[in-house]
Write a protein that holds these residues in place. Structure first.
Motif, PDB file in Angstrom:
ATOM      1  N   SER A 212       0.830  -1.221   0.000  1.00 28.19           N
ATOM      2  CA  SER A 212       0.000   0.000   0.000  1.00 28.19           C
ATOM      3  C   SER A 212       0.857   1.261   0.000  1.00 28.19           C
ATOM      4  N   GLN A 215       0.678   4.344   2.396  1.00 25.50           N
ATOM      5  CA  GLN A 215      -0.502   5.206   2.354  1.00 25.50           C
ATOM      6  C   GLN A 215      -1.574   4.802   3.370  1.00 25.50           C
ATOM      7  N   PHE A 216      -1.349   3.688   4.074  1.00 18.03           N
ATOM      8  CA  PHE A 216      -2.355   3.233   5.051  1.00 18.03           C
ATOM      9  C   PHE A 216      -1.912   3.463   6.489  1.00 18.03           C
ATOM     10  N   LYS A 455      -8.075   3.356   0.912  1.00 18.59           N
ATOM     11  CA  LYS A 455      -7.303   4.412   1.586  1.00 18.59           C
ATOM     12  C   LYS A 455      -8.221   5.268   2.456  1.00 18.59           C
ATOM     13  N   PHE A 458      -8.414   3.619   5.846  1.00 18.98           N
ATOM     14  CA  PHE A 458      -7.227   3.659   6.704  1.00 18.98           C
ATOM     15  C   PHE A 458      -6.790   5.098   7.024  1.00 18.98           C
ATOM     16  N   VAL A 469       0.831   7.147  -6.152  1.00 22.87           N
ATOM     17  CA  VAL A 469       0.058   5.982  -6.596  1.00 22.87           C
ATOM     18  C   VAL A 469      -1.083   6.337  -7.572  1.00 22.87           C
TER      19      VAL A 469
ATOM     20  N   GLY B 158      -0.636  -0.567  -7.868  1.00 29.39           N
ATOM     21  CA  GLY B 158      -1.771  -0.170  -7.038  1.00 29.39           C
ATOM     22  C   GLY B 158      -1.956  -1.136  -5.885  1.00 29.39           C
ATOM     23  N   TYR B 159      -3.022  -0.931  -5.130  1.00 24.72           N
ATOM     24  CA  TYR B 159      -3.247  -1.768  -3.948  1.00 24.72           C
ATOM     25  C   TYR B 159      -3.643  -3.185  -4.357  1.00 24.72           C
ATOM     26  N   ILE B 371     -11.886  -1.540  11.180  1.00 23.76           N
ATOM     27  CA  ILE B 371     -11.407  -1.428   9.795  1.00 23.76           C
ATOM     28  C   ILE B 371     -12.262  -2.310   8.884  1.00 23.76           C
TER      29      ILE B 371
END
Lengths: 488, 401
Positions: A212, A215-216, A455, A458, A469, B158-159, B371
């Protein structure tokens, strides 16, 4: 520079510089905050050094709790945060902006627990990749992912970028060897995810945190799987008349059911450069070179190499040389490992990182040579053939006006080609700022929206490593939502 | 219950997308299934419609030389196995087939396999479902068609939503297509058996084998019989060599018996994979994931509280328990003992009523649960996808506003 644009720094943050530094010193301790411009300049870039900008300040916390306190403070003050491992990112993952705080994990560098019966190690995330392997080496174990920067790169960065290495075909990349993390989110919450057991009770959050790109949250501790070292390893070197034939040989080795631990491919420009630099004894009259390495006991190695030779014979190799000693093995690898250095002697270069389906190898290599002529820039290829992860090195002259821009355009075209043939923009380096604006080539609006939603969960304020990204325009409204204003 | 509901089986991803978008507008909760082979697994879902991906089927790409296969969600797992086997390849994670365990005749689909994310004995060496999964297409709770990952095995663009979707049981999106990294099937398989070991000694033996350089692909222990089994796979000479070395290494645990009969091996490891030992027996079944060395003490502690049978897989990292299906099926004792180790316990088999009351999955720590809940509200804002299957449905519903 400035082909890749970063947001203009927020004047209101810069205006509060003194207040922000004081607040950071209050929670992190003055010794852990660097704000003198003569010192922050050391953090102005990572390994994508064409882009640089010193941050407002750097914090080097000494504990997970300090990381939490610093993040909480940054959130309260609305200041963007750029997490940093060792700064070896080739994608600009650790590039700061002038209004950001760099939080580095370099002081979190201890082994917390080593458990050989259960085959894991728990470490602080600032440890370097190689030092993790070294700390279990005496017992005959190792940590499998081995990016070429392993001497310097930190586990935190490996997790952020989901780093790979030369041995992924057999052992996988970071995500396949990561069992748990301690993640500190932007609001200062310390979250434990995964651990010494396999698989989660609920969603695979570990899987989405890995890769990630900071970014988290900031990973301060990690549980890593360690493996027992194989008894031995031996490479075989093969030279072919054409890239096509070498590509077919790779395919046939895989089809034969052999799973080498590494299969490295070099094209002619790379062979010549490496040979001239490292004198590894490579044949320079071939078009393509394969280095295939297998592991096991001497008998197992012999069995696998016999299979590989048999397959390779069908493709009439011009050269086929099995290593017969540790010295020969070292020499064969020396050339390959010297590739980047060899290129660096010849010219400035940019290293690309797309992945393609291996079946497209001959076509993509041919097309790349054509593009090389169109752009008037040389390109050499050294890459992991088994998994299709290409590393074209585009040669240019940084001192020649316009050359870097041309090189970046050529690079973009290569990556677009990778996506076109069914591959992707980046196999192991990450998106960062380097490939940020190409994301729309691979993903449509819905695809990117789905990623950005994660995102949002988080880091709702989009303060962690923002403007990376995702293309700037795509993430704009989210970054603006909570920021006090942005000039870009 | 769901069984009485009409099953809607859209013919295409597009049709499915329209159906979900409509359901969101009308706030109609949907139970998502593949073929329904794992019916009875997970928390019962209170839905008014049942949507199956079985008609969105077929292998769309298979390149043996690239070790890649792509298939639509409804493709039968058997079909994928056959197509791969014809090229001497397989899905490395050894997908389980719980139809016998759950007393269900239906054959699993690849979509269900990924949605539940259950891996077999080779998990310890080749990784889990998620480690082989390299790309997904899915329809989220708003009807948006989304893709992530692709068809190449090294991809950090990307993720990684591929991992997030794997094992999310249709609660974040409905899988429509997925790509896998496949591997060559081993040419030869042998099993080394040690007998008469108690649980603790067995874990020590498995640990020693797994900590050796001999590349073990299965490591299980049957508490009732005392049999401890270790699987060695690969080319013939190599298998023979490693069997010898392991026999020597494990000598302190008694003599080892080696069996390399293909049929025997296939049946033996299939029984470990599917936990068939428990399938004919009445009772509730738990599947516990924990640090391998914690298993024997945990099981011994639980034995003092309830009668049980135990099977260890994954070198002890996975413990199957068979207990009486009464009271809370031992949930209180099992969950608190497992939580103390940092692991988690899943109630794989029990009646609908039991599963509803007890909850199939171990509750997550508050920060993690927050989460998960927030993710669900983003991917399924109306809370219509398998509400309650994994998590209490109220979260998604409440946050959706």
């Amino acid at each position: 520079m400035a082909h890749v644009l970063m947001p203009e720094p927020d004047g209101r943050i810069l205006g509060r510089r003194v207040e922000i530094i004081a607040a950071l010193e209050a929670v992190a301790g003055p010794g852990n905050v660097i704000s003198d411009p003569a010192e922050t300049i050391a953090y102005e870039c990572d390994a994508l050094s064409a882009y640089h900008c010193p941050p407002l300040a750097v914090v080097l916390p000494r504990s997970t709790q300090e990381v939490a306190d610093v993040l909480k403070t940054c959130l309260r003050l609305g200041v963007p945060v750029v997490p940093r491992g060792s700064g070896t990112s080739l994608a600009g993952g650790a590039l700061p902006t002038a209004d950001s705080i760099v939080i580095g994990v370099s002081r979190l560098n201890k082994v917390l627990e080593t458990d050989f019966p259960n085959r894991f190690i728990r470490v602080q995330s600032g440890m370097t990749n190689l030092s993790v392997s070294q700390s279990v080496e005496a017992e005959g174990f190792f940590y499998a992912p081995d990016p070429s920067s392993q001497l310097a790169c930190a586990i935190a960065g490996n997790i952020a970028m989901n780093s790979g290495g030369a041995h992924c075909l057999k052992y996988g990349v970071t995500t396949n060897n990561l069992m748990g993390v301690t993640l500190v989110t932007m609001d200062g919450e310390i979250v434990e995810i995964g651990g010494a057991h396999c698989d989660p009770a609920g969603y695979d959050l570990l899987g989405v945190i890995c890769g990630s790109e900071g970014q988290f949250g900031i990973v301060t501790e990690a549980v890593l799987r360690i493996l027992r070292k194989p008894e031995g390893a031996r490479p075989i070197l093969m030279g072919f008349d054409s890239n096509e034939v070498a590509g077919e040989c790779v395919a046939d080795i895989i089809k034969a059911g052999v799973l080498p631990v590494a299969m490295e491919f070099m094209d002619k420009p790379a062979i010549i450069a490496c040979e001239n630099f490292a004198h590894a004894g490579y044949p320079t009259d071939v078009e393509a070179l394969l280095i295939v390495e297998v592991e096991g006991s001497p008998a197992e190695i012999a069995e696998q190499l016999a299979q590989i030779r048999e397959v390779a014979q069908r493709h009439s190799p011009k050269v086929m040389r099995e290593s017969e000693s540790a010295m020969q093995s070292d020499l064969i690898w020396k050339g390959r490992k010297a590739a980047f250095g060899a290129m660096g002697q010849m010219a400035d270069y940019m290293c690309m990182d797309g992945t393609i389906p291996t079946s497209q190898l001959p076509f993509v290599l041919k097309r790349m040579q054509e593009m090389s002529k169109e752009y008037g820039l040389g390109v050499a290829n050294v890459f992991h053939a088994g998994d299709g992860n290409l590393h074209p090195l585009i040669l240019y002259n940084a001192n020649k006006p316009g050359d870097q821009e041309k090189c970046e355009a050529f690079g973009s075209d290569i990556l677009k080609l990778c996506v076109e043939v069914g591959g992707c923009l980046t196999g192991e380096h990450g998106v960062g700022i380097e490939k940020r604006d190409l994301m729309t080539v691979q993903y449509n609006e819905a695809d990117l929206e789905a990623q950005m939603r994660v995102k949002d969960v988080f880091d709702p304020a989009w303060l962690l490593n923002p403007a990376k990204v995702f293309p700037m325009a795509v993430s704009h409204s989210r970054r603006m939502r909570n920021s006090q204003g942005e000039a870009a | 219950m769901a069984g009485e509901l009409e099953i809607i089986a859209p013919q295409s991803e597009q049709e499915l997308s329209e159906l979900v978008a409509g359901a969101m507008r009308k706030q109609t909760p949907l139970e998502i299934i593949g073929a329904g082979s794992r019916k009875g697994y997970g928390n019962p879902v209170a839905a008014t419609s049942q949507v199956s991906t079985r008609a969105i089927s077929g292998i769309t790409l298979y390149e043996p030389a690239a070790l890649t296969i792509v298939a639509r969600a409804g493709t039968p797992l058997d079909e994928i196995r056959e197509v791969l086997a014809a090229e001497g390849q397989h899905l490395p994670f050894e997908p389980a087939d719980w139809s016998q365990l759950l007393a269900n005749e239906t054959r699993p689909t690849i979509g269900g396999t990924v949605a539940t994310g259950i891996s077999g004995p080779r998990r310890i060496q080749a990784g889990a479902v998620r480690d082989s999964l390299i790309g997904v297409r899915f329809v989220d709770g708003t009807g948006a068609i989304t893709k992530n990952g692709g068809r190449v095995m090294k991809n950090v663009t990307g993720y990684d939503l591929v991992k997030l979707m794997c094992g999310s049981q249709g609660t974040l999106g409905i899988l429509t297509e997925m790509s896998f990294k496949v591997l060559p099937m081993p040419r030869k398989t042998a099993t080394l058996t040690l007998d008469g070991l108690d649980d603790k000694r067995a874990m020590e033996a498995l640990s020693m084998a797994l900590g050796s350089p001999f590349d073990i692909t299965g490591a299980a222990h049957f508490a009732q019989s005392g049999d401890t089994i270790i699987r060695i796979e690969g080319f013939a000479d190599s298998v023979a060599y490693r069997c010898n070395e392991l026999t020597r290494l494990l000598a302190p645990f008694g003599p080892a018996e080696i069996n390399d009969d293909p049929t025997v091996n296939q049946q033996l490891w299939q029984s470990v994979r599917d936990c068939t030992e428990f399938s004919g027996k009445p009772g509730a079944i738990w599947r516990i994931s924990l640090k391998p060395s914690d298993g024997p003490k945990l099981v011994a502690g639980l034995r003092t509280k309830m009668p049980l049978e135990a099977i260890y897989d994954w070198g002890g990292g996975l413990v199957w328990l068979l207990v009486a299906e009464e009271g809370d099926c031992g949930a209180g004792a099992i969950r608190s003992a497992v939580a103390a180790t940092g692991g988690h316990a899943t109630l794989v088999r029990a009646s609908d009523a039991m599963r509803s009351t007890i909850g199939v999955f171990q509750p997550e720590a508050a920060a993690v649960a927050a989460i998960s809940s927030a993710l669900r509200s983003r991917f399924d804002p109306a809370g219509i996808l398998n509400p309650g299957r994994m998590y209490a449905p109220t979260n998604a519903m409440r946050k959706a506003g």
